[in-house]
Structures are given as structure tokens and as C-alpha cells.
Design a protein around this motif. Structure first.
Motif, PDB file in Angstrom:
ATOM      1  N   LEU A   1       0.133  -2.357   8.737  1.00 31.64           N
ATOM      2  CA  LEU A   1       0.252  -1.778   7.399  1.00 31.64           C
ATOM      3  C   LEU A   1      -1.004  -1.004   7.043  1.00 31.64           C
ATOM      4  O   LEU A   1      -2.106  -1.544   7.115  1.00 31.64           O
ATOM      5  CB  LEU A   1       0.473  -2.882   6.364  1.00 31.64           C
ATOM      6  CG  LEU A   1       0.327  -2.486   4.891  1.00 31.64           C
ATOM      7  CD1 LEU A   1       1.443  -1.526   4.465  1.00 31.64           C
ATOM      8  CD2 LEU A   1       0.310  -3.724   3.995  1.00 31.64           C
ATOM      9  N   LYS A   2      -0.803   0.254   6.655  1.00 31.41           N
ATOM     10  CA  LYS A   2      -1.880   1.039   6.062  1.00 31.41           C
ATOM     11  C   LYS A   2      -1.475   1.307   4.615  1.00 31.41           C
ATOM     12  O   LYS A   2      -0.406   1.864   4.356  1.00 31.41           O
ATOM     13  CB  LYS A   2      -2.074   2.346   6.813  1.00 31.41           C
ATOM     14  CG  LYS A   2      -2.557   2.151   8.247  1.00 31.41           C
ATOM     15  CD  LYS A   2      -2.747   3.480   8.952  1.00 31.41           C
ATOM     16  CE  LYS A   2      -3.225   3.259  10.383  1.00 31.41           C
ATOM     17  NZ  LYS A   2      -3.408   4.550  11.111  1.00 31.41           N
ATOM     18  N   THR A   3      -2.326   0.892   3.678  1.00 33.03           N
ATOM     19  CA  THR A   3      -1.930   0.954   2.282  1.00 33.03           C
ATOM     20  C   THR A   3      -3.056   1.475   1.403  1.00 33.03           C
ATOM     21  O   THR A   3      -4.249   1.232   1.676  1.00 33.03           O
ATOM     22  CB  THR A   3      -1.484  -0.438   1.793  1.00 33.03           C
ATOM     23  OG1 THR A   3      -1.069  -0.358   0.427  1.00 33.03           O
ATOM     24  CG2 THR A   3      -2.582  -1.486   1.935  1.00 33.03           C
TER      25      THR A   3
ATOM     26  N   HIS B   1      -4.058   1.668  -2.830  1.00 27.64           N
ATOM     27  CA  HIS B   1      -3.732   1.079  -4.122  1.00 27.64           C
ATOM     28  C   HIS B   1      -4.318   1.928  -5.242  1.00 27.64           C
ATOM     29  O   HIS B   1      -5.544   2.061  -5.351  1.00 27.64           O
ATOM     30  CB  HIS B   1      -4.304  -0.338  -4.240  1.00 27.64           C
ATOM     31  CG  HIS B   1      -3.939  -1.252  -3.107  1.00 27.64           C
ATOM     32  ND1 HIS B   1      -2.645  -1.415  -2.684  1.00 27.64           N
ATOM     33  CD2 HIS B   1      -4.703  -2.050  -2.323  1.00 27.64           C
ATOM     34  CE1 HIS B   1      -2.617  -2.278  -1.680  1.00 27.64           C
ATOM     35  NE2 HIS B   1      -3.852  -2.676  -1.444  1.00 27.64           N
TER      36      HIS B   1
ATOM     37  N   ASN C   1       1.416   1.515  -4.941  1.00 31.17           N
ATOM     38  CA  ASN C   1       0.890   1.409  -3.585  1.00 31.17           C
ATOM     39  C   ASN C   1       1.575   2.432  -2.692  1.00 31.17           C
ATOM     40  O   ASN C   1       2.809   2.509  -2.676  1.00 31.17           O
ATOM     41  CB  ASN C   1       1.131   0.009  -3.010  1.00 31.17           C
ATOM     42  CG  ASN C   1       0.386  -1.073  -3.783  1.00 31.17           C
ATOM     43  OD1 ASN C   1      -0.560  -0.792  -4.512  1.00 31.17           O
ATOM     44  ND2 ASN C   1       0.815  -2.300  -3.624  1.00 31.17           N
TER      45      ASN C   1
ATOM     46  N   ASP D   1       2.327   3.056   0.954  1.00 33.84           N
ATOM     47  CA  ASP D   1       2.345   2.209   2.151  1.00 33.84           C
ATOM     48  C   ASP D   1       2.934   2.939   3.354  1.00 33.84           C
ATOM     49  O   ASP D   1       3.903   3.688   3.224  1.00 33.84           O
ATOM     50  CB  ASP D   1       3.188   0.950   1.909  1.00 33.84           C
ATOM     51  CG  ASP D   1       2.577  -0.002   0.911  1.00 33.84           C
ATOM     52  OD1 ASP D   1       1.360   0.103   0.668  1.00 33.84           O
ATOM     53  OD2 ASP D   1       3.314  -0.851   0.378  1.00 33.84           O
ATOM     54  N   ARG D   2       2.345   2.648   4.514  1.00 33.38           N
ATOM     55  CA  ARG D   2       2.920   3.050   5.805  1.00 33.38           C
ATOM     56  C   ARG D   2       3.014   1.790   6.657  1.00 33.38           C
ATOM     57  O   ARG D   2       2.003   1.142   6.928  1.00 33.38           O
ATOM     58  CB  ARG D   2       2.054   4.110   6.483  1.00 33.38           C
ATOM     59  CG  ARG D   2       2.066   5.458   5.768  1.00 33.38           C
ATOM     60  CD  ARG D   2       1.044   6.419   6.383  1.00 33.38           C
ATOM     61  NE  ARG D   2       1.092   7.728   5.747  1.00 33.38           N
ATOM     62  CZ  ARG D   2       0.483   8.034   4.607  1.00 33.38           C
ATOM     63  NH1 ARG D   2      -0.235   7.112   3.979  1.00 33.38           N
ATOM     64  NH2 ARG D   2       0.573   9.261   4.101  1.00 33.38           N
ATOM     65  N   VAL D   3       4.247   1.461   7.065  1.00 35.53           N
ATOM     66  CA  VAL D   3       4.513   0.230   7.793  1.00 35.53           C
ATOM     67  C   VAL D   3       4.994   0.575   9.201  1.00 35.53           C
ATOM     68  O   VAL D   3       5.917   1.372   9.379  1.00 35.53           O
ATOM     69  CB  VAL D   3       5.568  -0.622   7.060  1.00 35.53           C
ATOM     70  CG1 VAL D   3       5.873  -1.895   7.848  1.00 35.53           C
ATOM     71  CG2 VAL D   3       5.079  -0.975   5.654  1.00 35.53           C
TER      72      VAL D   3
ATOM     73  N   HIS E   1       7.203   5.337   5.473  1.00 32.64           N
ATOM     74  CA  HIS E   1       6.227   5.721   4.446  1.00 32.64           C
ATOM     75  C   HIS E   1       6.947   5.653   3.107  1.00 32.64           C
ATOM     76  O   HIS E   1       7.961   6.333   2.906  1.00 32.64           O
ATOM     77  CB  HIS E   1       5.732   7.140   4.743  1.00 32.64           C
ATOM     78  CG  HIS E   1       4.793   7.695   3.714  1.00 32.64           C
ATOM     79  ND1 HIS E   1       4.466   9.028   3.666  1.00 32.64           N
ATOM     80  CD2 HIS E   1       4.092   7.117   2.706  1.00 32.64           C
ATOM     81  CE1 HIS E   1       3.628   9.259   2.680  1.00 32.64           C
ATOM     82  NE2 HIS E   1       3.386   8.103   2.073  1.00 32.64           N
TER      83      HIS E   1
END
Length: 270
Positions: free
Chosen positions: A23-25, A27, A49, A51-53, A119
């Protein structure tokens, strides 16, 4: 001429950030290990947020209550499962909104088996009343519905044109908060105008470039009376509305043949 809008930038590199591998997030507001008293919430907007999972990973089953939780899918596939027996795979253009109310549990995972990350933006708002009955909604908006125009993708449950059907296309998802969320995919050189009907607004330029570090699109916000602010991808802006007749101008200034800009706009109560 006095400025009718006051802009305060929220730069992408100043957001909270975590890289967990899977996870790249980022905030916008205080969340998890990122806490900043200057960025707790804005109006009813409490969490945003980006997010890229990674594929075959995600958020396991966890509980929520007393928040309106919506996901805006930018690319990839997001699998949603919850305690209300909803199971769905969301793709680009989908908006999924859960009114957590008295309590739900859900999971969000990238079940893609072909190496494609998902994303999306997860957004929470504070409901205008507590102990609501949990509910689930999905809406779909094609790129064409958002191209060089504002699409009303989320709106207060009692607003005109809002219905409580579980699914739909091109109509806003109902939220129990004093906010309206618009989305656009704005071509380079194009300008959109939006009258702001509430006391606050927030603008976010989605990081759509394939390279997270790429400069991407540039967007100029203005009120037509001297107030201006330029944003890049991943940037946001707090907007204080100083007039009942305030109009926000949003222009993609990426240059000739520059990239489109995917933009979210929240028109909110104080």
C-alpha cells in the motif's frame, strides 16, 4: 474588487504519506500514524486518502461506525465485501458509498490476478445525524459524463435529484452530510465555472500520472476578483467562501496538448 474566495494550498508533498510495500497512501487529513492538528478536518470532510494497492493484497475485514465512507475509483479493480452481504468489484468511474451508521464491517482488496494495482480515493465525511441505519450505494460515471463538465457524483440525501436506489448511473450517491462532491476530467486549455452554495469548499487534483513523481497536469483556481492559486497533481486547496454569490473558476493550464486533469470539488457546510 474584493476576492470572494480565499485559497489555502494543501501541497501533495506536505500530506501524510506511508509506503507499506503493498500500500502506498497519502493522507490529506490526520489518519492512522499521521497526525497534524492543522489538518484534522474541513467542514464535514474528515478523511481523504489517495491509495494505491498492489494486486492480491488489501484491507482485511475491519469495523466502522458513524461515518459516511465513499470510494472514488481512478484505475484498477477494488473488491468490496461487507457485513450487509454486499460483494462487488468496483472499476474506473465507480463511486461506492457506505453509510456506516450504527456499525458495519467491510474489507477492500485488489483481487486482480494480472499484476494491475488499484488506485482510488477513500473519503469519509461526518454525518449530520447519528445512529443511522447502515446503507450501501454504488453509482457509475463514464469519462464522457465528466469530460469538461462537472458531474455531481455525491450529494446530500435530501437534495433535488438524489434518490436512495442501491445502484445507478449518472445520478449522485446520497450522503448524510452537508456536502456535494463534483468530479471533472478537464482538458488542457479548458475552464469550468462553479457557483459555490455553501460556506466552504475543497479542491483536489488527482495524481493520475503513471509516474507518481511526474509533474502531470497543472490547474489554476480563481474567483475572477484577484484570488488565484495554481495546483499540481496530488495538490489540494482549502477554500473559504466569502460571498453568497461566489463562483469558482477552474482552468487546466497544462499547455498546448498537455494532459487532462481529473479534479474533485467539495461544496460544503462550515
Amino acid at each position: 474588487m474584493c476576492s470572494t474566495l480565499h485559497f489555502v494550498p494543501r501541497r501533495s508533498e506536505e500530506r501524510g504519506h506511508a509506503d507499506h510495500g503493498w500500500l502506498k497512501t497519502y493522507h490529506t487529513f490526520s489518519f492512522a500514524m499521521y497526525q497534524d492538528p492543522k489538518h484534522q478536518q474541513y467542514g464535514p470532510l474528515r478523511v481523504m486518502n489517495e491509495d494505491r494497492v498492489s494486486p492480491l493484497t488489501g484491507f482485511g475485514t475491519h469495523p466502522h461506525r458513524e461515518f459516511e465512507i465513499f470510494s472514488y475509483i481512478v484505475s484498477g479493480e477494488l473488491e468490496h465485501k461487507d457485513s450487509m452481504s454486499n460483494v462487488e468489484i468496483l472499476t474506473r468511474g465507480d463511486i461506492q458509498l457506505t453509510s456506516a451508521g450504527t456499525g458495519i464491517s467491510h474489507s477492500e482488496k485488489n483481487s486482480n490476478k494480472h499484476g494491475v494495482p488499484v488506485h482510488f480515493l477513500q473519503i469519509w465525511s461526518i454525518p449530520s445525524e447519528s445512529r443511522l441505519k447502515p446503507a450501501y450505494y454504488t453509482r457509475h460515471f463514464t469519462d464522457e459524463m465528466k469530460k469538461d463538465k462537472w458531474a455531481r457524483v455525491v450529494a446530500s440525501v435530501d437534495d433535488e435529484g438524489v434518490n436512495r436506489e442501491r445502484e445507478g448511473e449518472g445520478t449522485p450517491a446520497p450522503v448524510h452530510s452537508g456536502l456535494t462532491m463534483y468530479a471533472t476530467i478537464l482538458s488542457s486549455g479548458k475552464t469550468l465555472e462553479k457557483e459555490l452554495n455553501r460556506r466552504k469548499a475543497y479542491v483536489h487534483v488527482i495524481q493520475t500520472s503513471s509516474d507518481e513523481n511526474a509533474q502531470g497536469a497543472k490547474v489554476k483556481l480563481s474567483d475572477g476578483a484577484g484570488g488565484e492559486l495554481v495546483l499540481g497533481e496530488g495538490d489540494g486547496a482549502y477554500v473559504a467562501v466569502n460571498s453568497s454569490s461566489a463562483k469558482l473558476l477552474v482552468e487546466n493550464i497544462s499547455g498546448s496538448e498537455g494532459p487532462t486533469a481529473e479534479i474533485l470539488l467539495f461544496d460544503m457546510d462550515a
